[in-house]
Design a protein around this motif. Structure first.
Motif, PDB file in Angstrom:
ATOM      1  N   ALA A  36     114.577 -17.392   1.372  1.00 41.80           N
ATOM      2  CA  ALA A  36     115.204 -16.365   0.602  1.00 41.80           C
ATOM      3  C   ALA A  36     115.544 -15.350   1.067  1.00 41.80           C
ATOM      4  O   ALA A  36     116.466 -14.728   0.968  1.00 41.80           O
ATOM      5  N   ALA A  40     118.705 -13.657   2.472  1.00 42.35           N
ATOM      6  CA  ALA A  40     119.190 -11.668   1.977  1.00 42.35           C
ATOM      7  C   ALA A  40     119.548 -11.398   2.772  1.00 42.35           C
ATOM      8  O   ALA A  40     120.918 -10.435   2.881  1.00 42.35           O
ATOM      9  N   TYR A  43     122.802 -12.149   4.550  1.00 45.34           N
ATOM     10  CA  TYR A  43     124.236 -11.604   3.614  1.00 45.34           C
ATOM     11  C   TYR A  43     124.411 -10.629   3.863  1.00 45.34           C
ATOM     12  O   TYR A  43     125.175  -9.863   4.293  1.00 45.34           O
ATOM     13  N   THR A  44     123.430  -9.578   4.157  1.00 48.05           N
ATOM     14  CA  THR A  44     123.378  -8.096   4.243  1.00 48.05           C
ATOM     15  C   THR A  44     123.788  -7.831   5.856  1.00 48.05           C
ATOM     16  O   THR A  44     125.327  -7.156   5.708  1.00 48.05           O
TER      17      THR A  44
END
Length: 67
Positions: A36, A40, A43-44
């Motif tokens: 996870a 994250a 994705y950033t």
């Protein structure tokens, strides 16, 4: 060594080698948290302006090439 002694020794060895009951649950939890966190961060990075501009530029150049 008697048969009873071998059985006791075998039981001790099986217990010592298999004494990690519950470890797989912890490992799955840590792996899930790590996945996870990596998602994250990814994705950033991918949604950042620099990456979007770079990918758009690559796609534009690819579509404008002549064959």
């Amino acid at each position: 060594m008697t048969a009873t002694g071998r059985t006791t020794l075998g039981a001790r060895l099986r217990h010592a080698l298999g004494a990690e009951d519950g470890m797989s649950t912890v490992e799955y939890a840590i792996g899930t948290i790590a996945a996870a966190a990596f998602g994250a961060v990814l994705y950033t990075v991918v949604t950042g302006d620099n990456i979007v501009d770079a990918l758009t530029g690559i796609i534009d150049r690819a579509l404008q090439t002549t064959v």
